[in-house]
Write an enzyme that holds these catalytic residues in place. Structure first.
Site, PDB file in Angstrom:
ATOM      1  N   SER A  12       0.827  -1.219   0.000  1.00 55.90           N
ATOM      2  CA  SER A  12       0.000   0.000   0.000  1.00 55.90           C
ATOM      3  C   SER A  12       0.852   1.256   0.000  1.00 55.90           C
ATOM      4  CB  SER A  12      -0.953  -0.015   1.189  1.00 55.90           C
ATOM      5  OG  SER A  12      -0.217  -0.147   2.392  1.00 55.90           O
ATOM      6  N   GLY A  13       1.994   1.210  -0.719  1.00 55.30           N
ATOM      7  CA  GLY A  13       2.726   2.440  -1.003  1.00 55.30           C
ATOM      8  C   GLY A  13       2.127   3.041  -2.269  1.00 55.30           C
ATOM      9  N   LYS A  34       0.989  -5.547   4.830  1.00 56.08           N
ATOM     10  CA  LYS A  34       1.385  -6.286   6.038  1.00 56.08           C
ATOM     11  C   LYS A  34       1.274  -5.470   7.319  1.00 56.08           C
ATOM     12  CE  LYS A  34       6.372  -5.637   5.354  1.00 56.08           C
ATOM     13  NZ  LYS A  34       7.644  -6.330   5.161  1.00 56.08           N
ATOM     14  N   ALA A  45       9.101   9.950   1.254  1.00 57.41           N
ATOM     15  CA  ALA A  45       9.743  10.609   0.101  1.00 57.41           C
ATOM     16  C   ALA A  45       9.646  12.119   0.274  1.00 57.41           C
ATOM     17  CB  ALA A  45       9.081  10.165  -1.191  1.00 57.41           C
ATOM     18  N   GLN A  46      10.774  12.782   0.087  1.00 59.40           N
ATOM     19  CA  GLN A  46      10.800  14.217   0.364  1.00 59.40           C
ATOM     20  C   GLN A  46      10.892  15.041  -0.909  1.00 59.40           C
ATOM     21  OE1 GLN A  46      14.216  14.783   2.893  1.00 59.40           O
ATOM     22  NE2 GLN A  46      13.217  13.913   4.696  1.00 59.40           N
ATOM     23  N   GLY A  47      11.977  14.773  -1.664  1.00 61.19           N
ATOM     24  CA  GLY A  47      12.355  15.645  -2.783  1.00 61.19           C
ATOM     25  C   GLY A  47      11.221  15.876  -3.747  1.00 61.19           C
ATOM     26  N   GLY A  48      10.645  14.787  -4.298  1.00 55.93           N
ATOM     27  CA  GLY A  48       9.522  14.962  -5.198  1.00 55.93           C
ATOM     28  C   GLY A  48       9.480  13.955  -6.308  1.00 55.93           C
ATOM     29  N   GLU A 112      17.578  18.619  -8.612  1.00 52.14           N
ATOM     30  CA  GLU A 112      18.328  17.689  -7.766  1.00 52.14           C
ATOM     31  C   GLU A 112      19.539  17.216  -8.552  1.00 52.14           C
ATOM     32  OE1 GLU A 112      15.297  15.647  -4.644  1.00 52.14           O
ATOM     33  OE2 GLU A 112      15.221  14.812  -6.636  1.00 52.14           O
ATOM     34  N   HIS A 228      22.157   6.824  -0.207  1.00 53.15           N
ATOM     35  CA  HIS A 228      21.929   8.277  -0.268  1.00 53.15           C
ATOM     36  C   HIS A 228      23.066   8.960   0.478  1.00 53.15           C
ATOM     37  CE1 HIS A 228      20.109  12.202  -0.087  1.00 53.15           C
ATOM     38  NE2 HIS A 228      19.168  11.777  -0.908  1.00 53.15           N
ATOM     39  N   ARG A 274      24.700  10.685  -7.271  1.00 53.32           N
ATOM     40  CA  ARG A 274      24.698  10.193  -5.887  1.00 53.32           C
ATOM     41  C   ARG A 274      25.877   9.299  -5.549  1.00 53.32           C
ATOM     42  NH1 ARG A 274      18.322   9.106  -4.510  1.00 53.32           N
ATOM     43  NH2 ARG A 274      17.905  11.339  -4.366  1.00 53.32           N
ATOM     44  N   HIS A 335      19.422   3.336   0.519  1.00 56.64           N
ATOM     45  CA  HIS A 335      18.257   4.156   0.180  1.00 56.64           C
ATOM     46  C   HIS A 335      17.313   3.514  -0.825  1.00 56.64           C
ATOM     47  CE1 HIS A 335      16.082   7.890  -0.114  1.00 56.64           C
ATOM     48  NE2 HIS A 335      16.347   8.034  -1.409  1.00 56.64           N
ATOM     49  N   ARG A 370      20.034   5.181 -10.001  1.00 60.83           N
ATOM     50  CA  ARG A 370      18.765   5.892 -10.246  1.00 60.83           C
ATOM     51  C   ARG A 370      18.971   7.402 -10.222  1.00 60.83           C
ATOM     52  NH1 ARG A 370      14.327   7.719  -6.309  1.00 60.83           N
ATOM     53  NH2 ARG A 370      16.036   7.577  -4.828  1.00 60.83           N
TER      54      ARG A 370
HETATM   55  C1  LIG Z   1      13.334   8.635   2.892  1.00 68.25           C
HETATM   56  C2  LIG Z   1      13.038   8.401   1.439  1.00 68.25           C
HETATM   57  C3  LIG Z   1      12.945   9.476   0.577  1.00 68.25           C
HETATM   58  C4  LIG Z   1      12.657   9.262  -0.786  1.00 68.25           C
HETATM   59  N1  LIG Z   1      12.500  10.346  -1.608  1.00 68.25           N
HETATM   60  C5  LIG Z   1      12.098  10.134  -2.883  1.00 68.25           C
HETATM   61  C6  LIG Z   1      11.781  11.227  -3.727  1.00 68.25           C
HETATM   62  O1  LIG Z   1      11.867  12.373  -3.327  1.00 68.25           O
HETATM   63  N2  LIG Z   1      11.357  10.951  -4.987  1.00 68.25           N
HETATM   64  C7  LIG Z   1      11.232   9.675  -5.478  1.00 68.25           C
HETATM   65  O2  LIG Z   1      10.844   9.493  -6.626  1.00 68.25           O
HETATM   66  N3  LIG Z   1      11.525   8.630  -4.685  1.00 68.25           N
HETATM   67  C8  LIG Z   1      11.934   8.827  -3.404  1.00 68.25           C
HETATM   68  N4  LIG Z   1      12.201   7.762  -2.617  1.00 68.25           N
HETATM   69  C9  LIG Z   1      11.968   6.416  -3.142  1.00 68.25           C
HETATM   70  C10 LIG Z   1      10.471   6.178  -3.225  1.00 68.25           C
HETATM   71  O3  LIG Z   1       9.835   6.784  -2.115  1.00 68.25           O
HETATM   72  C11 LIG Z   1      10.151   4.707  -3.217  1.00 68.25           C
HETATM   73  O4  LIG Z   1      10.921   4.050  -4.179  1.00 68.25           O
HETATM   74  C12 LIG Z   1       8.691   4.504  -3.550  1.00 68.25           C
HETATM   75  O5  LIG Z   1       7.886   5.270  -2.691  1.00 68.25           O
HETATM   76  C13 LIG Z   1       8.373   3.042  -3.424  1.00 68.25           C
HETATM   77  O6  LIG Z   1       6.992   2.867  -3.530  1.00 68.25           O
HETATM   78  P1  LIG Z   1       6.418   1.397  -3.489  1.00 68.25           P
HETATM   79  O7  LIG Z   1       4.947   1.540  -3.516  1.00 68.25           O
HETATM   80  O8  LIG Z   1       7.086   0.576  -4.513  1.00 68.25           O
HETATM   81  O9  LIG Z   1       6.904   0.821  -2.061  1.00 68.25           O
HETATM   82  P2  LIG Z   1       6.529   1.282  -0.573  1.00 68.25           P
HETATM   83  O10 LIG Z   1       6.059   2.680  -0.506  1.00 68.25           O
HETATM   84  O11 LIG Z   1       7.683   0.936   0.297  1.00 68.25           O
HETATM   85  O12 LIG Z   1       5.308   0.309  -0.196  1.00 68.25           O
HETATM   86  C14 LIG Z   1       5.505  -1.072  -0.076  1.00 68.25           C
HETATM   87  C15 LIG Z   1       4.252  -1.642   0.571  1.00 68.25           C
HETATM   88  O13 LIG Z   1       4.271  -3.066   0.519  1.00 68.25           O
HETATM   89  C16 LIG Z   1       3.890  -3.600   1.781  1.00 68.25           C
HETATM   90  N5  LIG Z   1       4.460  -4.943   1.880  1.00 68.25           N
HETATM   91  C17 LIG Z   1       5.762  -5.312   1.779  1.00 68.25           C
HETATM   92  N6  LIG Z   1       5.880  -6.644   1.872  1.00 68.25           N
HETATM   93  C18 LIG Z   1       4.630  -7.142   2.029  1.00 68.25           C
HETATM   94  C19 LIG Z   1       4.094  -8.454   2.189  1.00 68.25           C
HETATM   95  N7  LIG Z   1       4.868  -9.546   2.242  1.00 68.25           N
HETATM   96  N8  LIG Z   1       2.754  -8.593   2.327  1.00 68.25           N
HETATM   97  C20 LIG Z   1       1.935  -7.508   2.332  1.00 68.25           C
HETATM   98  N9  LIG Z   1       2.396  -6.242   2.194  1.00 68.25           N
HETATM   99  C21 LIG Z   1       3.724  -6.064   2.043  1.00 68.25           C
HETATM  100  C22 LIG Z   1       4.454  -2.594   2.765  1.00 68.25           C
HETATM  101  O14 LIG Z   1       3.864  -2.713   4.030  1.00 68.25           O
HETATM  102  C23 LIG Z   1       4.100  -1.293   2.033  1.00 68.25           C
HETATM  103  O15 LIG Z   1       2.769  -0.935   2.274  1.00 68.25           O
HETATM  104  C24 LIG Z   1      12.496   7.949  -1.265  1.00 68.25           C
HETATM  105  C25 LIG Z   1      12.607   6.865  -0.387  1.00 68.25           C
HETATM  106  C26 LIG Z   1      12.874   7.088   0.951  1.00 68.25           C
HETATM  107  C27 LIG Z   1      12.975   5.912   1.865  1.00 68.25           C
END
Ligand SMILES: Cc1cc2nc3c(=O)[nH]c(=O)nc-3n(C[C@H](O)[C@H](O)[C@H](O)COP(=O)(O)OP(=O)(O)OC[C@H]3O[C@@H](n4cnc5c(N)ncnc54)[C@H](O)[C@@H]3O)c2cc1C
Length: 512
Positions: A12-13, A34, A45-48, A112, A228, A274, A335, A370
Site C-alpha cells: 500500500s505504497g 502487512k 519521500a521528500q524531494g519529489g 536535484e 543516499h 549520488r 536508500h 537511479r
Molecule cells: C526517505 C526516502 C525518501 C525518498 N524520496 C524520494 C523522492 O523524493 N522521490 C522519489 O521518486 N523517490 C523517493 N524515494 C523512493 C520512493 O519513495 C520509493 O521508491 C517509492 O515510494 C516506493 O513505492 P512502493 O509503492 O514501490 O513501495 P513502498 O512505498 O515501500 O510500499 C511497499 C508496501 O508493501 C507492503 N508490503 C511489503 N511486503 C509485504 C508483504 N509480504 N505482504 C503484504 N504487504 C507487504 C508494505 O507494508 C508497504 O505498504 C524515497 C525513499 C525514501 C525511503
C-alpha cells in the site's frame, strides 16, 4: 480458496494504491498490506517526482539525464516511455488531488543532483511522499476496494506457469489464508532493512523479491543498491533523510574541518551523481577518522529554509539542531534498490498473470544508478501500463522471454559455528561487507555467512520471522550478484575492480 478477485495487489505504497485505484475501474480488487495502510516508504519521500514540464525542459533532456545517471545499463526503450508518459501521469495525480506546490500559479520545480534543469515537482515543501500517500489512501478507503491490513503475503500460488492466487499470513490470528485472482501485482517496495544505516522504513524487507524468486520469477540487477549521501547522523537517532533538494537549493557539503570538498571530486560539485557524492563522503570521513560530514545551508535566508524544508527543519529542531544556523551532521545510508523482479514495459514477469510495480520491480529505467526523483515517476508510468495490459478483453499473452545470462544461487560451504541470524547481525553484515565499497574477500565472507544462515533459519511463525527469512534470501541475491560483477559501475563499487568494463555492460539475472 476464499473469494477469487480480478486483481490482488500486495502493498500500500504509491505503487499499490495507485494500481488499486486504476484497477477498480476494470474489476474486483483486493489490496493486502502487512501493516497499516499507511506503512510504507512512500510517505517518507521528500524531494519529489520528476517530469519534464518546465519551460527549458523536454522529455529528450530528461531521457539524456536518466541514461547518463544509469551508467550504461538503462534500457533505452523503457526510459523513453518513462519520460514521454510523465506529463500525463502527473496530470492524473493532480486529478486524484495531489497538492503539488505552486509559485505564481504554476507548478513550482526544483533541481536535484544530475538533473540538468529544474524538473522536480514537490508537495508541502519536503513532504511530497506524505501528500501522495495520504491523497491516494483516502481515495482507496472511500472506494469499493477491499483492503486487508496486517496481512502478509507469504507465497505466490502458480499452476502450470500461471498465477492462481496468493497465500497470506494474518498477523492478528496467526493463520494462513489463500486468495485467488486473475492478476497478481506485487507492489511490496524495497529492501533497505538489509543495512545497518538506511533511510527506509521497517517494511522494506525484500518480501516481494523472495516471493517472486521462490515462485520462479527472474530477479535482476540486485548488485545495484543506491546509498543516499546525506542521512542525518546523530547517535541513537534514525538516519532521517536530508533531501538532495537541500543541495539543489544551494546547500553544500563540508568535512569536519569545515572545508567544502565536493568541487575537489567532481566538476558538478555538490550536485554530482549520488554514487560519486557518497564515495567522496566516505573518503573524507576515512581521511578524518570521522563517521560524518556536514551539510551547510546556513547561508540561505531562514524563511526560505523553513518554508521549503518544513519537515527537515522540524525533525532537526526536535533533535536540538537549527538548520538555519547550525551545520547538520550527515553520512550515507542505504536508500533505494535499483534491481528487482524483471518486468517488461507492461510490468509483466516471466510468469503469466504475475506483475510487479514500484521499487520491487526492475523495469530497466534506473540502470546502475537511479536519477533522483525518477522512482515515483516510474511507479505511476508503469502501473498505468499494467492496467492497459490487463484491461478487460485483453488477452494474456505468453510471459516475457528469458534473456541474458542466468545464474542460480551458488552452493556454498555451510559452517556449523555461525550463530543463528538476528536482524541486527544481518544489517551489520551487509553494511560492513556488502556496503558502499566492496571487494571479493568481504563479499565471499558475507555470501558464506548468508548461505549458512539460510540453512539454519527455522520455519517462520510470525511477521518478524517471515521478514527475516525474506531479508536473508534477498541479501544472498544482492551479495552473489555483487560478487559476480567484477567491475565498478554506478552504485556498485569494487575496490578490487575500480574501473568499469565493457564486458560487464550486461545484467546479472537470478532464477531459482
Ligand atoms: C526517505 C526516502 C525518501 C525518498 N524520496 C524520494 C523522492 O523524493 N522521490 C522519489 O521518486 N523517490 C523517493 N524515494 C523512493 C520512493 O519513495 C520509493 O521508491 C517509492 O515510494 C516506493 O513505492 P512502493 O509503492 O514501490 O513501495 P513502498 O512505498 O515501500 O510500499 C511497499 C508496501 O508493501 C507492503 N508490503 C511489503 N511486503 C509485504 C508483504 N509480504 N505482504 C503484504 N504487504 C507487504 C508494505 O507494508 C508497504 O505498504 C524515497 C525513499 C525514501 C525511503
Amino acid at each position: 480458496m476464499k473469494t477469487r478477485y480480478d486483481y490482488i495487489i500486495v502493498g500500500s505504497g504509491i505503487a499499490g494504491l495507485y494500481s488499486a485505484l486504476l484497477a477498480k475501474e476494470q474489476g474486483s480488487v483486493l489490496l493486502i498490506t502487512k501493516g497499516s495502510i499507511d506503512d510504507c516508504n512512500t510517505k517518507y519521500a521528500q524531494g519529489g517526482i520528476a517530469a519534464a514540464i518546465g519551460k527549458n525542459d523536454s522529455p529528450e533532456l530528461h531521457f539524456r539525464d536518466t541514461i547518463a545517471a544509469g551508467d550504461g545499463l538503462c534500457d533505452e526503450e523503457t526510459v523513453r516511455i518513462l519520460v514521454d508518459e510523465a506529463t500525463d501521469r502527473i496530470t492524473e495525480l493532480v486529478n486524484f488531488g495531489v497538492p503539488f506546490d505552486t509559485l505564481d500559479g504554476k507548478i513550482d520545480l526544483t533541481i536535484e543532483a544530475a538533473h540538468s534543469v529544474p524538473r522536480i515537482l514537490h508537495a508541502g515543501g519536503d513532504a511530497t511522499g506524505k501528500h501522495i500517500e495520504v491523497t491516494l489512501s483516502n481515495q482507496v478507503r472511500s472506494s469499493n476496494i477491499q483492503v486487508l491490513e496486517d496481512c502478509l503475503a507469504t507465497e505466490i500460488l502458480v499452476e502450470k506457469g500461471t498465477v492462481r492466487g496468493i497465500k497470506a499470513f494474518d498477523c492478528h490470528l496467526g493463520s494462513i489464508e489463500e486468495f485467488g485472482c486473475r492478476y497478481l501485482i506485487l507492489a511490496t517496495g524495497g529492501a533497505g532493512q538489509l543495512f545497518k544505516f538506511t533511510t527506509n522504513s521497517d517494511v522494506a524487507t525484500g518480501d516481494g523479491i523472495a516471493l517472486a524468486f521462490n515462485a520462479g520469477a527472474e530477479i535482476v540487477d540486485m548488485e545495484f543498491f543506491q546509498f543516499h549521501p546525506t542521512a542525518l547522523r546523530l547517535p541513537g537517532v534514525t538516519p532521517f533523510l536530508i533531501s538532495e533538494a537541500v543541495r539543489g537549493e544551494g546547500g553544500v557539503l563540508r568535512n569536519v574541518d569545515g572545508y567544502r570538498f565536493m568541487p575537489d571530486y567532481a566538476p558538478e560539485g555538490d550536485l554530482a551523481p549520488r554514487d560519486v557524492v557518497v564515495r567522496s563522503i566516505v573518503y573524507e570521513m576515512k581521511k578524518a577518522g570521522s563517521d560524518r560530514v556536514f551539510i551547510d545551508i546556513t547561508h540561505l535566508p531562514s524563511h526560505i529554509t523553513t518554508t521549503r524544508f518544513p519537515q527537515i527543519y522540524r525533525f532537526c529542531l526536535d533533535h536540538r539542531l537549527d538548520i538555519t544556523k547550525d551545520l547538520v551532521p550527515v553520512a550515507p545510508a542505504a536508500h533505494y534498490m535499483m534491481g528487482g523482479i524483471r518486468v517488461n514495459d507492461r510490468g509483466e514477469t516471466n510468469i503469466a498473470g504475475l506483475f510487479a510495480a514500484g521499487e520491487v520491480a526492475c523495469t530497466g529505467v534506473h540502470g546502475a544508478n537511479r536519477l533522483a526523483s525518477n522512482s515515483m515517476l516510474e511507479v505511476v508510468v508503469f502501473s498505468k501500463r499494467i492496467m492497459e495490459k490487463t484491461r478487460k478483453g485483453t488477452k494474456l499473452e505468453a510471459p516475457i522471454k528469458n534473456v541474458g545470462t542466468h545464474y542460480s544461487l551458488s552452493q556454498r560451504q555451510v559452517s556449523k559455528t555461525v550463530p543463528a541470524p538476528s536482524l541486527s547481525a544481518l544489517q551489520r553484515l551487509h553494511w560492513n561487507k556488502v556496503g558502499i565499497i566492496r571487494n571479493q574477500e568481504c563479499l565471499t565472507k558475507a555470501a558464506d555467512t548468508l548461505a549458512t544462515w539460510q540453512k539454519s533459519l527455522p520455519q517462520p511463525t510470525d511477521r518478524h520471522s517471515y521478514e527475516l527469512n525474506n531479508l536473508v534470501l534477498t541479501g544472498r541475491l544482492v551479495t552473489e550478484a555483487a560478487l559476480l560483477r567484477e567491475e565498478s559501475r554506478g552504485a556498485h563499487f569494487r575496490s578490487d575492480f575500480p574501473q568499469s568494463s565493457p564486458q560487464w555492460q550486461c545484467h546479472v539475472t537470478f532464477t531459482k
